[in-house]
Design a protein around this motif. Structure first.
Motif, mmCIF file in Angstrom:
data_model
loop_
_atom_site.group_PDB
_atom_site.id
_atom_site.type_symbol
_atom_site.label_atom_id
_atom_site.label_comp_id
_atom_site.label_asym_id
_atom_site.label_seq_id
_atom_site.Cartn_x
_atom_site.Cartn_y
_atom_site.Cartn_z
ATOM 1 N N GLN A 3 0.860 -1.190 0.040
ATOM 2 C CA GLN A 3 0.060 -0.017 0.188
ATOM 3 C C GLN A 3 0.847 1.281 0.127
ATOM 4 O O GLN A 3 1.719 1.626 0.900
ATOM 5 N N ASN A 4 0.704 2.151 -0.944
ATOM 6 C CA ASN A 4 1.502 3.304 -1.142
ATOM 7 C C ASN A 4 0.502 4.549 -0.707
ATOM 8 O O ASN A 4 -0.534 4.816 -1.273
ATOM 9 N N GLN A 51 3.885 6.938 2.439
ATOM 10 C CA GLN A 51 4.245 6.092 3.339
ATOM 11 C C GLN A 51 3.966 4.614 2.775
ATOM 12 O O GLN A 51 3.022 4.515 1.949
ATOM 13 N N THR A 52 4.931 3.834 2.739
ATOM 14 C CA THR A 52 4.655 2.317 2.036
ATOM 15 C C THR A 52 4.611 1.250 2.998
ATOM 16 O O THR A 52 5.234 1.041 3.920
ATOM 17 N N ARG A 53 3.546 0.630 2.864
ATOM 18 C CA ARG A 53 3.113 -0.591 3.932
ATOM 19 C C ARG A 53 3.182 -1.848 3.168
ATOM 20 O O ARG A 53 2.385 -1.953 2.041
ATOM 21 N N THR A 54 3.916 -2.856 3.529
ATOM 22 C CA THR A 54 3.781 -4.301 2.620
ATOM 23 C C THR A 54 3.749 -5.239 4.007
ATOM 24 O O THR A 54 4.553 -5.362 4.765
ATOM 25 N N ASP A 55 2.888 -6.108 3.724
ATOM 26 C CA ASP A 55 2.706 -7.141 4.515
ATOM 27 C C ASP A 55 1.415 -7.999 3.950
ATOM 28 O O ASP A 55 0.804 -7.808 3.157
ATOM 29 N N PHE A 56 1.189 -9.195 5.034
ATOM 30 C CA PHE A 56 -0.054 -10.090 4.523
ATOM 31 C C PHE A 56 -1.272 -9.189 5.161
ATOM 32 O O PHE A 56 -1.496 -9.055 6.406
ATOM 33 N N ASP A 103 5.950 -7.728 12.728
ATOM 34 C CA ASP A 103 5.137 -6.408 13.140
ATOM 35 C C ASP A 103 4.276 -5.846 11.830
ATOM 36 O O ASP A 103 4.821 -5.218 11.079
ATOM 37 N N ASN A 104 3.093 -6.429 11.740
ATOM 38 C CA ASN A 104 2.151 -6.404 10.595
ATOM 39 C C ASN A 104 1.409 -5.014 10.538
ATOM 40 O O ASN A 104 0.673 -4.563 11.626
ATOM 41 N N PRO A 105 1.773 -4.080 9.854
ATOM 42 C CA PRO A 105 1.366 -2.467 9.624
ATOM 43 C C PRO A 105 -0.242 -2.600 9.593
ATOM 44 O O PRO A 105 -0.718 -1.654 9.846
#
Length: 354
Positions: A103-104, A114-119, A174-176
Motif C-alpha cells: 500500500q502506497n 508511506q509504504t506498507r507491505t505485509d499480509f 510487526d504487521n502494519p
C-alpha cells in the motif's frame, strides 16, 4: 473492547465448532468432473474439492482508496493465493488463504507518503460438510418427461448444503495492517450453498475472525452466480458486510469466470465500497488450477435403496446404466422372436409380456 472479556465465551464457541467438525464423518462425494473454484468472488463454497484433489486459486489485484476524513489517498497492489486439499474424507478440506499487498499511502494534510507491505490475509483452517441435500439420490433424478420440471425454481431448492469451518488467522511479525493483534487468533465460519436451478447457485458465509484480538471481526457475505447458455461462462454478484471496531463497510462485487478446461479456470471481477471512509474501488484477475488425483470412493450399499451390508464402487450407477441398456436389447430380441412365433401360428398368450 477489553481483550480479557472475549477469551472465555469465544474460545468456548470455537472449541464447540471444532468438536462438531471432527465428530462423525460420512462418505458423501464432493468430487466433480470439472474444477469447482471459490473464485472470482470472496464466498467459500459449502462443498469440498474431493479427496486427494489439490487446487490452487491465484489472483492479482489493484485497489484505489480515498479516505475523506483522514484525508489519505492509497494505491494498493496485491496478490492472493488459496491452496485447497481434499484431506482424508470426501467431505473434509484443508484450506490456506494468503493475500500479500503493498500500500502506497499519501497523507494529504501533511504532504507525506508511506509504504506498507505485509499480509492482509494469512489463515489456515479445515472445512467440513455437515449436510448435503443431494445425498438423497431422488434429488438427483431428472424428470424425463418435462424440461420445465427440471429447470424451474422449486421451494425445496432453497434447502442448502451446510458446512462449518474452524481455523486461525496468523499475524507474523510487526504487521502494519493489524498492529497489536496476537500471533494466532481463532477463526470460525458457517457456509451454505443452494442450487436454485441448474443455472443459479446461491452461497452465503457467516464468519467470525480474529476472535482473540482487541478488534474481532464479523463478516456476512452472500453471492449469486449464474451459468450462461455457453456453460463455460458464468457471472456472479456479491454483497459483503464487514463489522468491526477497526473497520466496517459494505462491499459489492461482480465479475465473470471462464472454464478453459476441466482443470483450469480464468476469472475477472471488480469491487466497490458503499461508504467514503474509505472509498474503495478494486479490480482483480485470477486463475484456478486443479491437480486431480481423485479416485472412486467406496460407499456402503445399505445407504442405497434395497442394499445390504457391504461396499460398491462409486461408478455403480454407470454399471446400472449398462445393465439397463442390456435389458432394453433383450426386450427387442423377445419382440422379434414373438413376431416370428406369430407367423408360425403360436398362441400369443404363451409369449412372455414385458
Amino acid at each position: 473492547m477489553h481483550k480479557g472479556s472475549l477469551v472465555t465465551p469465544h474460545y468456548t464457541l470455537y472449541l464447540a465448532l471444532c468438536m462438531v467438525l471432527f465428530s462423525s464423518f460420512s462418505l458423501m462425494s464432493q468430487y466433480t468432473d470439472v474444477i469447482n473454484s471459490n473464485r472470482p468472488g470472496q464466498t467459500v463454497s459449502a462443498y469440498a474439492v474431493g479427496k486427494n484433489v489439490l487446487q490452487a486459486e491465484f489472483g492479482v489485484s489493484y485497489e484505489k482508496q480515498d479516505h475523506d476524513i483522514l484525508r489519505t489517498d492509497s494505491n494498493i497492489w496485491g496478490s492472493d493465493l488459496s491452496l485447497r486439499y481434499g484431506l482424508l474424507f470426501e467431505t473434509l478440506e484443508l484450506i490456506w488463504e494468503g493475500t500479500y499487498q503493498t500500500q502506497n499511502i499519501s497523507f494529504l494534510n501533511f504532504g507525506e507518503s508511506q509504504t506498507r507491505t505485509d499480509f492482509s490475509r494469512n489463515r489456515l483452517g479445515l472445512k467440513y460438510l455437515l449436510y448435503d441435500p443431494y445425498k438423497n439420490p431422488e434429488r438427483n433424478t431428472p424428470n424425463l418427461y418435462s424440461w420445465r420440471a427440471n429447470n424451474k425454481f422449486q421451494w425445496k431448492n432453497l434447502i442448502p448444503a451446510i458446512s462449518v469451518y474452524a481455523g486461525a488467522t496468523f499475524n507474523l511479525g510487526d504487521n502494519p495492517f493489524f498492529s497489536g493483534d496476537p500471533t494466532v487468533s481463532p477463526r470460525i465460519m458457517l457456509a451454505t450453498q443452494s442450487r436454485l436451478s441448474p443455472r443459479f447457485v446461491l452461497i452465503s458465509n457467516i464468519t467470525y475472525d480474529r476472535i482473540s484480538s482487541d478488534f474481532p471481526e464479523w463478516s456476512y457475505i452472500i453471492s449469486l452466480s449464474h451459468a450462461l447458455k455457453n456453460p463455460k461462462w458464468s457471472v456472479f454478484g456479491e454483497t459483503q458486510i464487514v463489522d468491526s471496531d477497526r473497520y466496517s463497510d459494505v462491499l459489492f462485487r461482480t465479475g465473470t469466470a471462464y472454464l478453459i478446461s476441466k482443470n483450469l479456470q480464468a476469472d475477472i471481477n471488480i469491487a466497490a465500497s458503499y461508504k467514503d471512509t474509505p472509498t474503495r474501488i478494486q479490480g482483480t484477475v485470477g486463475i484456478s488450477y486443479r491437480l486431480d488425483m481423485h479416485k472412486d470412493v467406496l460407499i456402503p450399499i445399505d445407504e442405497q435403496e434395497g442394499g445390504e451390508n457391504g461396499e460398491v464402487p462409486r461408478n455403480a450407477m454407470k454399471q446400472q446404466a449398462k445393465n439397463t441398456s442390456k435389458l432394453g436389447a433383450s426386450k427387442k430380441e423377445l419382440k422379434r422372436q414373438r413376431k416370428k412365433d406369430r407367423k408360425k401360428g403360436m398362441d400369443e398368450n404363451s409369449i412372455i409380456e414385458f
